[in-house]
Design a protein around this motif. Structure first.
Motif, mmCIF file in Angstrom:
data_model
loop_
_atom_site.group_PDB
_atom_site.id
_atom_site.type_symbol
_atom_site.label_atom_id
_atom_site.label_comp_id
_atom_site.label_asym_id
_atom_site.label_seq_id
_atom_site.Cartn_x
_atom_site.Cartn_y
_atom_site.Cartn_z
ATOM 1 N N LYS A 429 0.835 -1.203 0.000
ATOM 2 C CA LYS A 429 0.000 0.000 0.000
ATOM 3 C C LYS A 429 0.872 1.255 0.000
ATOM 4 N N ARG A 432 2.077 2.163 -3.524
ATOM 5 C CA ARG A 432 1.084 2.938 -4.265
ATOM 6 C C ARG A 432 1.016 4.379 -3.759
ATOM 7 N N PRO A 452 -5.036 -1.512 -11.435
ATOM 8 C CA PRO A 452 -5.964 -0.766 -10.562
ATOM 9 C C PRO A 452 -7.150 -1.590 -10.080
ATOM 10 N N GLN A 453 -7.426 -2.720 -10.723
ATOM 11 C CA GLN A 453 -8.546 -3.557 -10.289
ATOM 12 C C GLN A 453 -8.235 -4.308 -8.985
ATOM 13 N N GLN A 455 -7.584 -4.076 -5.427
ATOM 14 C CA GLN A 455 -7.747 -3.047 -4.407
ATOM 15 C C GLN A 455 -7.981 -3.593 -3.002
ATOM 16 N N SER A 456 -8.760 -4.634 -2.873
ATOM 17 C CA SER A 456 -9.101 -5.129 -1.545
ATOM 18 C C SER A 456 -7.878 -5.771 -0.886
ATOM 19 N N ASP A 457 -7.909 -5.866 0.448
ATOM 20 C CA ASP A 457 -6.809 -6.518 1.160
ATOM 21 C C ASP A 457 -6.630 -7.952 0.677
ATOM 22 N N LEU A 460 -4.908 -7.930 -2.719
ATOM 23 C CA LEU A 460 -3.500 -7.540 -2.612
ATOM 24 C C LEU A 460 -2.655 -8.678 -2.040
#
Length: 537
Positions: A429, A432, A452-453, A455-457, A460
């Motif tokens: 994170k 980014r 960019p798609q 995103q969620s923990d 990731l």
């Protein structure tokens, strides 16, 4: 049976420094046995040529880890140098000592290995282009490039973006403080890689008391009772015996050293019995405690040219090749890791727990069997990478066969603890966050990996399990410590339960330092020479 005073098994980072120190006074005959061959190869000497060595069995042990649940079941590639200079002849040449607190932890149980003692040794080792001071050495055998000239111009904007994200500029990661962003010092001298072979071994080879035998794979340590008296090795298909009048020192690295100890009957009793090897000294710690840094790259397509634009087309390769050969300049004369840094994922931590790498190129479309530093993507790409500094996950190295030519079983157990997963999630994170800063974002066209798609923990975490891997710093598999129940060697690098046998390489680290492991490996070899000379009096 031939005889010598000291046998050094392995001409890697530690072995080369040890050979330099141990042969210096001219009173001892020292023989170095190296399984690989000469380092006098073009792509070894050319700094960026290490991409050509990544999958080259002529200079590389080409190890593979077992399928790892922490990496979504993938087998990680583990390159290790099989050549004079060892992994210092095929690595990315970054010179990082580690945080002072790392060594204070070493010294807490191991006298002589605290920060004050290792700082004095580092200052003896180094000949830093930036000059000597309270932190850096000047006049030592190992030249360290300051790495400030000829960098890609995006490095400056990367450092500015780190500052905008709250990570200040650091002029010297090996200085008073490690935290911050900046450029890495490099083991590069002129246009050539300054490996441990170039800095230590080749000068020492001019001494009559030092012999170096290449193509010599040691298969076992010879024991008489509880004393090491020599080694057996294979060369040109023939078996040789070499006796040590003084001591045997294993410097094969975090994979080869525990393998050789186990093949010699020193290690976990059940494993040795299973392999039909008589147990000489039972010690479950041999091959245990494997610790490694794991990392990942995030990659962006840029609006401005990166090294992709010049190193991808044939005419660009030709132009850069001529620049390098004629003037010793250009990107071929450097590592790809121009910028970097260290940061904390949480403000309550007392020191950095993550390392950064800035690369003004990208390789999302690799060629099979090659780490394509010289053939990057066909678009302007840039990668920011990171790796964990103090992972809590532990693996092991165990022989899978009594055949000394068979590769051992390597289990990394990457991201096997909740702490390591949580740290890496916070770290990606932060990558980014750096990329979102104005000084960096103005040059970005789009994020390519992970995209960019993601995103969620959960997404990731799945991404870094799928795409990350070792950053090639295996350590601690014959770790130092006072208690044989938790270690393999003592503070004077002597193998517990065996006389005349020591270990000096990354396997001996009590714990893994924060940063690249070439510098501390050289440190261990240097201090091993000092210890052996004192004990020989």
């Amino acid at each position: 049976m031939e005889e010598t005073d000291y046998i050094i098994v392995g001409a890697g980072s530690a072995g080369c420094a040890l050979a330099y120190r141990l042969s210096e006074n001219g009173r001892h005959r020292v023989t170095v046995l190296e399984a690989g061959g000469s380092d006098r190869r073009f792509f070894v000497q050319m700094p960026l040529g290490y991409g050509k060595l990544f999958y080259n069995p002529a200079v590389n042990w080409m190890y593979s880890a077992e399928p790892d649940p922490g990496l979504n079941g993938q087998r990680d590639h583990i390159p290790r140098g099989r050549i004079l200079g060892g992994s210092s002849s095929i690595n990315a040449m970054v010179w990082i000592r580690g945080h002072r607190a790392d060594y204070d932890e070493w010294g807490a149980e191991n006298p002589g290995w605290g920060w004050d003692e290792v700082l004095a040794a580092y200052r003896q080792i180094e000949d830093n282009e930036a000059g000597g001071n309270d932190w850096r050495g000047k006049g030592g055998p190992l030249y360290i490039s300051r790495n400030r000239k000829g960098l890609h111009w995006l490095v400056e904007d990367y450092i500015t973006a780190c500052g905008e994200a709250g990570l200040p500029y650091n002029d010297d990661f090996n200085g008073e403080s490690q935290e911050g962003a900046g450029t890495y010092q490099m083991t590069i001298r002129g246009r050539r890689r300054n490996s441990a072979a170039r800095a230590f071994l080749r000068p020492a080879m001019r001494r009559k008391t030092l012999s170096v035998v290449t193509g010599a794979q040691v298969t076992r340590v010879l024991l008489e009772g509880n004393r090491a008296v020599g080694v057996e090795y294979l060369r040109d298909g023939r078996r040789h015996l070499l006796r040590a009048r003084a001591e045997v020192i294993l410097s094969g690295g975090a994979i080869n050293t525990p393998q050789l100890l186990q093949l010699s009957g020193i290690g976990p009793g059940g494993l040795l019995q299973e392999m039909g090897i008589p147990v000489a000294v039972e010690n479950a710690n041999v091959g245990a405690h494997l610790t490694d840094h794991h990392g990942i790259n995030y990659t962006w397509k840029m609006k401005v040219p990166t090294y992709n634009n010049i190193l991808r087309p044939w005419f660009g390769k030709a132009l850069m090749g001529m620049w390098y050969l004629a003037l010793g300049g250009g990107p071929l004369a450097k590592s790809i890791n121009h910028g970097g840094g260290f940061f904390r994922t949480r403000p309550d931590l007392d020191r950095p727990n993550m390392q950064l790498y800035m690369q003004a190129f990208s390789t999302l479309l690799p060629r099979a069997g090659e780490r394509p530093l010289l053939t990057p993507d066909p678009f302007p790409g840039l990668s920011l990478g990171l790796s964990n500094c103090r992972p809590t996950s532990r693996g092991h190295v165990r022989i899978a066969s009594p055949d000394p030519l068979a590769h051992p079983e390597i289990v990394a157990n990457a991201y096997s603890t909740a702490e390591d997963v949580e740290e890496m999630l916070l770290a990606v994170k932060f990558l980014r966050r750096i990329a979102a800063q104005p000084s960096f974002a103005r040059w970005v066209e789009e994020e390519l990996r992970p995209g960019p798609q993601v995103q969620s923990d959960e997404a990731l975490i799945d991404d870094f399990r799928q795409r990350s891997g070792t950053v090639y710093h295996p350590s601690c598999t014959a770790r130092m410590g006072p208690d044989p129940a938790a270690s393999v060697i003592d503070a004077r690098l002597r193998v517990h339960g065996v006389e005349g046998l020591r270990v000096a390489d990354a396997s001996s680290f009590p714990n893994l330092i924060a940063g690249n492991t070439n510098a501390p490996s050289i440190l261990v070899g240097w201090k091993a020479g000092e210890i052996l000379l004192k004990d020989a009096r």
